[in-house]
Design an enzyme around this catalytic site. Structure first.
Site, PDB file in Angstrom:
ATOM      1  N   TRP A   1       0.819  -1.224   0.000  1.00  0.00           N
ATOM      2  CA  TRP A   1       0.000   0.000   0.000  1.00  0.00           C
ATOM      3  C   TRP A   1       0.845   1.263   0.000  1.00  0.00           C
ATOM      4  O   TRP A   1       0.518   2.234  -0.695  1.00  0.00           O
ATOM      5  CB  TRP A   1      -0.989  -0.002   1.168  1.00  0.00           C
ATOM      6  CG  TRP A   1      -2.119  -0.965   0.942  1.00  0.00           C
ATOM      7  CD1 TRP A   1      -2.420  -2.077   1.674  1.00  0.00           C
ATOM      8  CD2 TRP A   1      -3.094  -0.916  -0.113  1.00  0.00           C
ATOM      9  NE1 TRP A   1      -3.515  -2.715   1.144  1.00  0.00           N
ATOM     10  CE2 TRP A   1      -3.943  -2.025   0.047  1.00  0.00           C
ATOM     11  CE3 TRP A   1      -3.337  -0.051  -1.186  1.00  0.00           C
ATOM     12  CZ2 TRP A   1      -5.020  -2.298  -0.807  1.00  0.00           C
ATOM     13  CZ3 TRP A   1      -4.403  -0.323  -2.048  1.00  0.00           C
ATOM     14  CH2 TRP A   1      -5.226  -1.423  -1.845  1.00  0.00           C
TER      15      TRP A   1
ATOM     16  N   ASP B   1      -0.978   6.672   6.221  1.00  0.00           N
ATOM     17  CA  ASP B   1      -2.135   5.897   5.764  1.00  0.00           C
ATOM     18  C   ASP B   1      -2.439   4.881   6.873  1.00  0.00           C
ATOM     19  O   ASP B   1      -1.813   3.829   6.947  1.00  0.00           O
ATOM     20  CB  ASP B   1      -1.788   5.192   4.444  1.00  0.00           C
ATOM     21  CG  ASP B   1      -2.882   4.215   4.017  1.00  0.00           C
ATOM     22  OD1 ASP B   1      -3.915   4.121   4.712  1.00  0.00           O
ATOM     23  OD2 ASP B   1      -2.691   3.523   2.988  1.00  0.00           O
TER      24      ASP B   1
ATOM     25  N   LYS C   1     -11.819  -1.408   7.254  1.00  0.00           N
ATOM     26  CA  LYS C   1     -10.930  -2.357   7.923  1.00  0.00           C
ATOM     27  C   LYS C   1     -11.255  -2.396   9.416  1.00  0.00           C
ATOM     28  O   LYS C   1     -11.559  -3.445   9.965  1.00  0.00           O
ATOM     29  CB  LYS C   1      -9.463  -1.960   7.741  1.00  0.00           C
ATOM     30  CG  LYS C   1      -9.067  -1.632   6.308  1.00  0.00           C
ATOM     31  CD  LYS C   1      -8.966  -2.855   5.431  1.00  0.00           C
ATOM     32  CE  LYS C   1      -8.892  -2.551   3.949  1.00  0.00           C
ATOM     33  NZ  LYS C   1      -7.695  -1.882   3.489  1.00  0.00           N
TER      34      LYS C   1
HETATM   35  C1  LIG Z   1      -7.246  -1.340   2.183  1.00  0.00           C
HETATM   36  C2  LIG Z   1      -6.154  -0.381   2.201  1.00  0.00           C
HETATM   37  C3  LIG Z   1      -6.067   0.637   1.242  1.00  0.00           C
HETATM   38  C4  LIG Z   1      -7.073   0.788   0.126  1.00  0.00           C
HETATM   39  O1  LIG Z   1      -8.267   1.291   0.639  1.00  0.00           O
HETATM   40  P1  LIG Z   1      -9.465   1.712  -0.312  1.00  0.00           P
HETATM   41  O2  LIG Z   1     -10.454   2.280   0.654  1.00  0.00           O
HETATM   42  O3  LIG Z   1      -9.938   0.500  -1.025  1.00  0.00           O
HETATM   43  O4  LIG Z   1      -8.959   2.746  -1.257  1.00  0.00           O
HETATM   44  C5  LIG Z   1      -5.018   1.528   1.335  1.00  0.00           C
HETATM   45  N1  LIG Z   1      -4.116   1.434   2.334  1.00  0.00           N
HETATM   46  C6  LIG Z   1      -4.173   0.474   3.265  1.00  0.00           C
HETATM   47  C7  LIG Z   1      -3.130   0.424   4.336  1.00  0.00           C
HETATM   48  C8  LIG Z   1      -5.187  -0.464   3.225  1.00  0.00           C
HETATM   49  O5  LIG Z   1      -5.246  -1.423   4.169  1.00  0.00           O
END
Ligand SMILES: *Cc1c(COP(=O)(O)O)cnc(C)c1O
Length: 362
Positions: free
Chosen positions: A102, A173, A197
């Protein structure tokens, strides 16, 4: 009703009490005779939900008042674009710390907008992966900010050290770790997380941003990604995802009720510790991440005999242990054990792991 333990990485399981509350409210939210899906985001009741949810989040994470909370669209991927669009100027340089899938994707997106320096922080010693300490990150002198991902959802690699880099904005993030452990918001300039998540269900994205960064940008930015526009419209520039916001608000209340972030962090450490113990104490399972960088949210492992990985996933499912297959780029098994996964689910998985080991050893 069939009862399973769902180890999905996202959208992932929600606390049962939250689902039951949503079920009870569904046709008649706030005694309005309609569901939260069917009412205006500008109605008195929804505006109250917005206010309460912000206050709850502020309390849970101890967010100082020089930070603003924004709720927006587009998921974490939306933020991969929004962050450089909003926070860079002409000829800006930015640093992207890469520790897995990611953070690398975020860096690739940033490259469209500005000079993006990639800083690889993963090293391997004796086949064990670890993240080099923040003071050794190869940060550029002139970068506008440093972006990193404290929990790599696919690789199961976490960075628990909170980066302190002089005169740099730190951007994180936090999609798969926000609300799972105590963090010091003051160390960051901007944090974002999509909800599916560890917060609620997909649709809504949370941004916690230092107010001084909310100034109007000179860049051409689509309004729905423009922090200044979102802020000036109290996160209602366009219609929000009512239901996702509502579910997140229930999760915040649930977390407060069970004792807040410190309490859930203790539980998360306990759950992951139990799983890693089973992995480490066998010659049957393996995880090759250094102990200090192992995720408490996404426990990844493989069977030493890799031919058995798929059989493990299949048999687990027959035992009501769902969604243990990791993303195809990593392979193997991933048990996502976010806040909503009860200790009992982890114990059930461990019991199955011991049974499977016994059945297929030698
Ligand atoms: C799932 C995830 C993403 C992507 O998220 P979306 O909402 O599908 O854009 C980005 N970064 C991390 C760390 C993730 O776990």
């Amino acid at each position: 009703m069939k009862y399973i333990y769902n180890f999905s990485a996202g959208p992932s399981m929600l606390p049962i009490s939250v689902m039951e509350k949503a079920h009870r409210d569904f046709r008649n939210w706030c005694n309005l005779g309609s569901s939260v899906l069917e009412i205006s985001h500008r109605s008195e009741e929804f505006l109250k939900l917005i206010k309460d949810s912000k206050n709850d989040l502020r309390e849970l994470l101890n967010i100082p008042y020089n930070y603003e909370i924004l709720f927006c669209h587009g998921g974490a991927r939306g933020q991969f674009s929004a962050v450089p669009m909003n926070l860079t100027k002409k000829n800006s340089q930015v640093d992207y710390v890469c520790s897995g899938y990611w953070s690398t994707k975020a860096a690739e997106e940033s490259k469209k907008y500005c000079q993006t320096n990639i800083i690889n922080v993963i090293q391997k010693v004796n086949n064990i992966k670890y993240v080099i300490p923040c003071q050794k990150w190869n940060i550029s002198l002139n970068s506008d900010y440093v972006h990193y991902c404290p929990n790599e959802t696919i690789e199961g690699i976490a960075i628990y050290e909170e980066p302190v880099l002089k005169n740099k904005h730190i951007i994180g993030d936090f999609s798969s770790t926000l609300l799972s452990r105590v963090i010091d918001i003051k160390k960051y300039s901007l944090i974002y997380a999509s909800a599916q998540k560890n917060i609620g269900t997909s649709g809504i994205t949370i941004i916690i941003i230092k107010k001084i960064l909310l100034q109007k940008s000179k860049n051409l930015i689509p309004s729905i990604l423009d922090y200044n526009v979102i802020y000036n419209h109290d996160s209602l520039f366009n219609t929000p995802t009512n239901f996702s916001w509502y579910l997140s608000s229930l999760v915040f209340q649930w977390l407060k009720k069970i004792g807040g972030i410190k309490k859930i962090e203790e539980i998360n450490i306990e759950k992951s510790k139990l799983l890693y113990q089973v992995i480490d104490s066998s010659n049957f399972y393996k995880n090759s991440i250094s102990k200090k960088n192992r995720s408490h949210m996404n426990v990844v492992f493989k069977l030493k005999n890799e031919l058995l990985n798929n059989l493990f996933i299949k048999e687990a499912q027959l035992n009501n242990l769902y969604a243990l297959k990791n993303h195809k780029i990593a392979g193997g098994i991933r048990a996502s054990i976010y806040n909503a996964m009860p200790l009992d689910g982890v114990k059930k998985l461990i019991k199955f792991m011991l049974y499977f080991k016994k059945k297929y050893s030698e």
